[in-house]
Each structure stands twice: as structure tokens, then as C-alpha cells.
Design a protein around this motif. Structure first.
Motif, mmCIF file in Angstrom:
data_model
loop_
_atom_site.group_PDB
_atom_site.id
_atom_site.type_symbol
_atom_site.label_atom_id
_atom_site.label_comp_id
_atom_site.label_asym_id
_atom_site.label_seq_id
_atom_site.Cartn_x
_atom_site.Cartn_y
_atom_site.Cartn_z
ATOM 1 N N ASN A 1 0.931 -1.354 -0.072
ATOM 2 C CA ASN A 1 0.125 0.002 -0.097
ATOM 3 C C ASN A 1 0.964 1.197 0.079
ATOM 4 O O ASN A 1 1.136 1.737 1.032
ATOM 5 C CB ASN A 1 -0.990 -0.072 1.073
ATOM 6 C CG ASN A 1 -2.042 1.356 1.259
ATOM 7 O OD1 ASN A 1 -2.390 1.501 0.199
ATOM 8 N ND2 ASN A 1 -2.519 1.680 2.264
ATOM 9 N N THR A 2 1.155 1.595 -1.229
ATOM 10 C CA THR A 2 2.014 2.751 -1.460
ATOM 11 C C THR A 2 1.550 4.013 -2.316
ATOM 12 O O THR A 2 0.631 3.581 -2.919
ATOM 13 C CB THR A 2 3.622 2.320 -1.933
ATOM 14 O OG1 THR A 2 3.409 2.438 -3.347
ATOM 15 C CG2 THR A 2 4.176 1.303 -1.314
ATOM 16 N N PHE A 3 2.020 5.022 -2.073
ATOM 17 C CA PHE A 3 1.605 6.122 -2.758
ATOM 18 C C PHE A 3 1.665 6.248 -4.242
ATOM 19 O O PHE A 3 0.975 7.000 -4.915
ATOM 20 C CB PHE A 3 2.124 7.565 -2.112
ATOM 21 C CG PHE A 3 3.529 7.696 -1.751
ATOM 22 C CD1 PHE A 3 3.931 7.459 -0.384
ATOM 23 C CD2 PHE A 3 4.481 7.698 -2.612
ATOM 24 C CE1 PHE A 3 5.302 7.487 -0.102
ATOM 25 C CE2 PHE A 3 5.782 7.436 -2.165
ATOM 26 C CZ PHE A 3 6.324 7.589 -0.961
ATOM 27 N N MET A 4 2.726 5.283 -4.523
ATOM 28 C CA MET A 4 2.818 5.057 -6.192
ATOM 29 C C MET A 4 1.558 4.632 -6.778
ATOM 30 O O MET A 4 1.295 4.653 -7.935
ATOM 31 C CB MET A 4 4.021 4.181 -6.306
ATOM 32 C CG MET A 4 5.303 4.990 -5.892
ATOM 33 S SD MET A 4 5.636 6.803 -6.674
ATOM 34 C CE MET A 4 5.754 6.170 -8.401
ATOM 35 N N LEU B 1 10.434 8.076 -3.057
ATOM 36 C CA LEU B 1 10.388 9.419 -2.807
ATOM 37 C C LEU B 1 10.746 10.505 -4.209
ATOM 38 O O LEU B 1 10.189 11.447 -4.228
ATOM 39 C CB LEU B 1 11.237 9.880 -1.484
ATOM 40 C CG LEU B 1 10.480 9.255 -0.391
ATOM 41 C CD1 LEU B 1 11.486 9.522 0.867
ATOM 42 C CD2 LEU B 1 8.959 9.665 -0.070
ATOM 43 N N GLU B 2 11.883 10.000 -4.843
ATOM 44 C CA GLU B 2 12.384 10.770 -5.703
ATOM 45 C C GLU B 2 11.438 10.915 -7.064
ATOM 46 O O GLU B 2 11.625 11.717 -7.899
ATOM 47 C CB GLU B 2 13.864 10.299 -6.291
ATOM 48 C CG GLU B 2 13.487 8.792 -6.741
ATOM 49 C CD GLU B 2 15.128 8.235 -7.260
ATOM 50 O OE1 GLU B 2 15.042 7.471 -8.022
ATOM 51 O OE2 GLU B 2 16.182 8.986 -6.991
ATOM 52 N N ASN B 3 10.532 10.007 -7.237
ATOM 53 C CA ASN B 3 9.621 10.016 -8.169
ATOM 54 C C ASN B 3 8.085 10.470 -7.739
ATOM 55 O O ASN B 3 7.277 10.549 -8.622
ATOM 56 C CB ASN B 3 9.266 8.470 -8.611
ATOM 57 C CG ASN B 3 10.515 7.925 -9.178
ATOM 58 O OD1 ASN B 3 11.284 8.477 -9.962
ATOM 59 N ND2 ASN B 3 10.864 6.617 -8.890
ATOM 60 N N PHE B 4 8.180 11.228 -6.560
ATOM 61 C CA PHE B 4 6.799 11.923 -6.157
ATOM 62 C C PHE B 4 6.961 13.132 -5.476
ATOM 63 O O PHE B 4 7.971 13.234 -4.654
ATOM 64 C CB PHE B 4 6.031 10.749 -5.138
ATOM 65 C CG PHE B 4 4.607 10.973 -5.021
ATOM 66 C CD1 PHE B 4 3.976 10.348 -5.882
ATOM 67 C CD2 PHE B 4 4.207 11.451 -4.232
ATOM 68 C CE1 PHE B 4 2.434 10.163 -5.718
ATOM 69 C CE2 PHE B 4 2.856 11.737 -3.855
ATOM 70 C CZ PHE B 4 2.270 11.059 -4.615
ATOM 71 N N GLU B 5 5.868 14.075 -5.827
ATOM 72 C CA GLU B 5 6.050 15.391 -5.102
ATOM 73 C C GLU B 5 4.702 15.438 -4.370
ATOM 74 O O GLU B 5 3.594 15.299 -4.787
ATOM 75 C CB GLU B 5 6.388 16.308 -6.085
ATOM 76 C CG GLU B 5 6.410 17.832 -5.338
ATOM 77 C CD GLU B 5 6.769 18.922 -6.177
ATOM 78 O OE1 GLU B 5 7.016 20.062 -5.622
ATOM 79 O OE2 GLU B 5 6.714 18.785 -7.457
ATOM 80 N N SER C 1 14.596 13.527 1.942
ATOM 81 C CA SER C 1 14.462 13.103 0.457
ATOM 82 C C SER C 1 13.029 13.387 0.076
ATOM 83 O O SER C 1 12.734 13.457 -1.210
ATOM 84 C CB SER C 1 14.770 11.533 0.047
ATOM 85 O OG SER C 1 16.137 11.440 0.536
ATOM 86 N N ILE C 2 12.224 13.768 0.803
ATOM 87 C CA ILE C 2 10.660 14.034 0.630
ATOM 88 C C ILE C 2 10.947 15.383 -0.287
ATOM 89 O O ILE C 2 11.502 16.341 0.271
ATOM 90 C CB ILE C 2 9.863 14.291 1.828
ATOM 91 C CG1 ILE C 2 9.822 13.005 2.556
ATOM 92 C CG2 ILE C 2 8.537 14.614 1.510
ATOM 93 C CD1 ILE C 2 9.388 12.975 4.120
ATOM 94 N N ARG C 3 10.144 15.320 -1.392
ATOM 95 C CA ARG C 3 9.964 16.523 -2.300
ATOM 96 C C ARG C 3 8.480 16.917 -1.960
ATOM 97 O O ARG C 3 7.407 16.516 -2.258
ATOM 98 C CB ARG C 3 10.157 15.970 -3.604
ATOM 99 C CG ARG C 3 11.539 15.649 -4.039
ATOM 100 C CD ARG C 3 11.564 14.930 -5.248
ATOM 101 N NE ARG C 3 11.256 15.942 -6.294
ATOM 102 C CZ ARG C 3 10.291 15.741 -7.392
ATOM 103 N NH1 ARG C 3 9.594 14.474 -7.330
ATOM 104 N NH2 ARG C 3 9.978 16.619 -8.351
#
Length: 495
Positions: free
Chosen positions: A230-233, A258-262, A287-289
Motif C-alpha cells: 500500500n504505497t502512494f505510487m 520518494l524521488e519520483n513523487f512530489e 529526500s521528501i519532495r
């Protein structure tokens, strides 16, 4: 001196213009930071040097920037000296948070004022922007806030909204019990970032609190808990914004995503969890954007100033300079310089920190507040609980209602063991007695809240009740270890 000796030896000496400038001796220069607005919420910085009433041209300025500290021969100006403080300021900015187009986040305006050796030349628009933040006001005029907020909570929401409006990020450091959770949930509701999911990172024991508070105050707010499967992706293109709740452990495990999500908002609850700048969980949080970053803590400074640097590394990277220079400043053995540094630091972060204590808002608080804190159990507790339950079913049968009346002794003994497993498996006779804090989710939550309560107020008194005296015995050494200066008294049947 060399010129005088030549005149004595040869009677006279003619010097060209460059030599005459050298003969004037070493000149000091003034370092000026010319700050201009760039695209979006960025600024562009250009360094300039002034010798007396004359400005050095751009080629000479570039040469001094490259060479750094020391004395240099500059054509048209003679011997020019860059002092250590000026050189340190240049190095700090060259290794700062600049982007590929040589621009910085606009909040770096506040970092310029830390350097006493630097004069700042700022355009009018940036100066107005800086003054709007320094006033410390809220954004309440443009927000429709719910009536159930207390006045100080309404101010907190509008203050955070105002920071976001000016592309800055804040540390909400209200004392425990003043409603930091409610203020953040309200901010997400009344000042949303469109088409963006939001992220709350907190200790595992606090995840259910966020979930229940969101359900209580804003039932239409969709929440999900980050975990395996269950991930935000999974919902990256979802139209409806989701509030993602994550423990610090789960965020560390999912750092690669994290690098693929803002996100819209990124909030660290109990943000002192990232006080160690070298820890993997700290690196994951940094690393959170997100468009707006917020840190929540009732204890913004537990032991050392470096904790503060780490918090602002997450909030506004580059604002407090490099870690090496920061550590060097706080380790300075000169008491006067140390005090000056701390005063500049306090002034620098003041616009981004909001701290209220209970005694300052006491008239707005009810006489007593009660909160049920749901404590997730550890894997060890879950295993012990299931084994006890399975054993009880084999002994008492599947009908527990019947067993409660026919085999009351065995039934209530089973209930006691299940309750002990939920408190701390080490309470159960014959169970391996590992560290209580490692195998008990409840004790983990207890120690976290004790840290929040005791480290911010040396005069505060806390009472811990337990029906199991053995649990108090297992907790005592933990309290003595983590809070060695706190007086500890025990009341039991042997007192």
C-alpha cells in the motif's frame, strides 16, 4: 620600503600606474551581496566588491571569488586583501542550495543576514517580501476557519498558511497538548494544494491518532497508511488528494519511491526523531519532495544546537549553512563569539518558528483534557498474543461465553495473560525477558510522550499508573537511563 631604498641607491625612481597602486599598500574591500528576484520563488545572487569609493569590475570580482582569502594583485586596484570571514561567506554560498541556473530558494534571503562581513543590496520587491515574513502575522483574512478552533489554534493555521504563501516552511513547536495535530488537519482542509497528495510522518504509535483525529474533525478527508502493498505510487494519478500516514520506519523502507513523487504538504510529527543527521531515517525525510514542509515538535531543542540544524536541513536546506561550518561555530571556545552566533541564529530562524506554552494560552484551555492513545503492538506482542489465544481456545473451547461461566478461573487467567501481552510480553511468567522498549509498543509510546513532557519543562510532574507492578519495575530503568535528572518515586504495596 623597497621604493625608499631604490631612491637612496639611484637618486630617483619612476613608477608606472600599477606600481604606484602597489606602493599604496594592501587595501581592504567591502563584500556586497546584490540580491535580485528570479523566476518563481527563486532569487539570484551576484557578488560585488568595493575598494574605497571604487567598484571592482566583474572580471576582478570573479578573480577574487576564485582565489578566496589572502592578498591578491588586481589590475587597476593594486593589492587587495580578502579576509577570512569574507572568504568563508563566499565558500558557504558556493556550496549552498543553488540550482543549475545559479539561483537559490527565496528564503535564503534570511541567510545573508548571518554574515556580518557582508553588506546586502536587495531589490524593493524582495525587501517587501522579507518584511512580510518578519512581521510574523497570519493569513487569517483570506481563510475561512472553523469555529471549534481556539484563537491560538486559528493563529497557528493562518501563520502556517502565510509561510506557505511566501514559499517558506515552518516549525510549529507548541507545547504538548495544545493541538498541533488539529492545526495541521485544518491547514490541509482550508488551504489545500490542489491535485497533490499530502504526507504525515510520525512514530508508529501516533499513526492511529492522526487517523482517528482526521476521522473526528474532517470525516471527508481520505487517509491511507503507508506499508507493504500500500504505497502512494499506487495512487500517483489519483484525482482526489489523499492524506498518507507513515511511520518513520516505513518511510525509511520506502525511501526509493520518494524521488519520483512530489507531495503538497509534507509534515514531520515528533520531528526530533530526525535529530541525528547521519541516521538513515533522517536521510529519508530529507529526500521528501513537497511544495510545503512543516515540522512539529514539543521539544525543538533537546540536547544540542545541531538538532536544530538537522530540522532546518529538512525544512529549508541551506538556510543554516553547511554542517561543517555550523558545527565549527557552536564548538568555538571563545564565549563572546559563541553568544554572538547563538543570537544571530535565534534572529535568523525566528520568522519560521512558532512556539506557544500552556501558561501563555491557559485561559483558552479546558480544565482537564482526556485522550485515548492507541498503541500499535510490536510483531513480538502479536505473536505472543496469538499463541495465548490459540492455547486458550484449545483449553476452553470456542465458546468463550460458556467458558466464562463454567471455567471462570481459567477464563479470567487467560484474559490477564492477554492484557499482559498487550502491555509487555516480559510480564508473562516463563517468557524471555528481552528489553521492554524493544518488544512493547505501549512502552515505546510511553517513553516518547515522557520525552515530550519532561524535556520541555523541568518542573512538570507526570504520574504513570499500571495494574501490574512488574511493568513499573521494567519501566523504571528505562526512565532512569533516558531522564537521569528527573526525580523518580514509586508507590506500590511495598512502599
Amino acid at each position: 620600503d623597497r621604493l625608499k631604498s631604490w631612491k637612496i641607491a639611484f637618486g630617483q625612481a619612476d613608477l608606472d600606474s600599477e606600481a604606484r597602486r602597489m606602493a599604496e599598500g594592501v587595501k581592504k574591500v567591502k563584500l556586497v551581496a546584490r540580491v535580485q528576484r528570479a523566476d518563481g520563488d527563486r532569487l539570484r545572487l551576484k557578488w560585488a566588491f568595493k575598494s574605497g569609493a571604487r567598484w571592482l569590475d566583474s572580471d576582478a570580482a570573479e578573480l577574487l571569488i576564485r582565489r578566496g582569502r589572502g592578498t591578491h594583485l588586481i589590475k587597476g586596484h593594486g593589492l587587495i586583501r580578502i579576509n577570512d570571514e569574507q572568504s568563508d561567506a563566499l565558500n558557504e554560498w558556493q556550496t549552498g542550495a543553488a540550482s543549475d541556473d545559479n539561483t537559490w530558494p527565496r528564503y535564503m534571503v534570511f541567510s545573508l543576514f548571518r554574515e556580518q562581513s557582508t553588506e546586502v543590496d536587495m531589490d524593493e520587491e524582495l525587501a517587501d517580501w522579507r518584511d512580510a515574513i518578519q512581521k510574523g502575522g497570519g493569513d487569517g483574512a483570506t481563510l475561512t476557519l472553523p469555529e471549534f478552533l481556539r484563537p491560538y489554534q486559528s493563529f497557528g493555521v493562518s501563520w502556517l498558511s502565510n509561510l506557505r504563501k511566501h514559499a517558506c516552511h515552518g516549525l510549529l513547536a507548541d507545547e504538548m497538548g495544545l493541538g498541533k495535530t488539529l492545526q495541521i488537519l485544518t491547514l490541509l482542509q482550508v488551504s489545500p494544494i490542489k491535485r497533490r497528495h499530502n504526507l504525515i510522518v510520525c512514530p508508529a504509535s501516533v499513526v492511529p491518532v492522526w487517523q482517528s483525529e482526521a476521522r473526528r474533525w474532517y470525516p471527508d478527508l481520505s487517509t491511507r497508511i503507508l506499508g507493504s502493498g500500500n504505497t502512494f505510487m499506487d495512487n500517483i494519478n489519483g484525482e482526489d488528494p489523499v492524506l498518507w500516514l507513515s511511520s518513520y520506519t516505513q518511510l525509511r523502507r520506502h525511501k526509493h519511491l520518494l524521488e519520483n513523487f512530489e507531495f503538497g504538504y509534507s509534515v514531520l510529527d515528533e520531528a526530533q526523531q530526525i535529530k541525528n543527521p547521519d541516521a538513515k531515517v533522517t536521510q529519508a525525510c530529507c529526500s521528501i519532495r513537497a511544495q510545503c514542509r512543516i515540522a512539529l515538535t514539543g521539544t525543538p531543542l533537546e540536547n544540542r544546537l545541531l538538532d536544530l540544524w538537522t530540522l532546518f536541513r529538512y525544512l529549508m536546506p541551506g538556510l543554516l549553512g553547511t554542517r561543517r561550518n555550523f558545527e565549527s561555530a557552536i564548538a568555538d571556545e571563545n564565549p563572546e563569539k559563541r553568544v554572538q552566533f547563538e543570537e544571530r541564529l535565534r534572529s535568523q530562524i525566528a520568522p519560521f518558528v512558532l512556539r506557544r506554552k500552556k501558561d501563555t494560552v491557559s485561559r483558552e484551555l479546558p480544565e482537564k483534557m482526556e485522550m485515548d492513545l492507541i498503541c500499535p503492538i510490536t510483531d513480538r506482542q502479536r505473536q505472543v498474543y496469538r499463541n495465548l489465544l490459540h492455547s486458550g481456545q484449545e483449553t476452553l473451547g470456542e465458546d468463550f461465553s460458556r467458558a466464562a461461566s463454567g471455567q471462570a478461573m481459567h477464563f479470567f487467567s487467560l484474559l490477564t495473560r492477554l492484557r499482559q501481552a498487550c502491555c509487555d510480553p516480559g510480564l508473562i511468567p516463563g517468557m524471555e525477558s528481552d528489553s521492554a522498549i524493544e518488544q512493547s509498543g505501549k512502552i515505546q509510546a510511553l517513553m516518547m510522550h515522557l520525552a515530550d513532557a519532561l524535556r520541555q519543562d523541568s518542573n512538570r510532574k507526570v504520574v504513570i499508573f499500571s495494574q501490574f507492578v512488574q511493568l513499573l519495575s521494567r519501566v523504571k530503568p528505562l526512565i532512569k537511563e533516558q531522564f537521569p535528572k528527573t526525580a523518580l518515586f514509586e508507590l506500590s504495596g511495598r512502599t
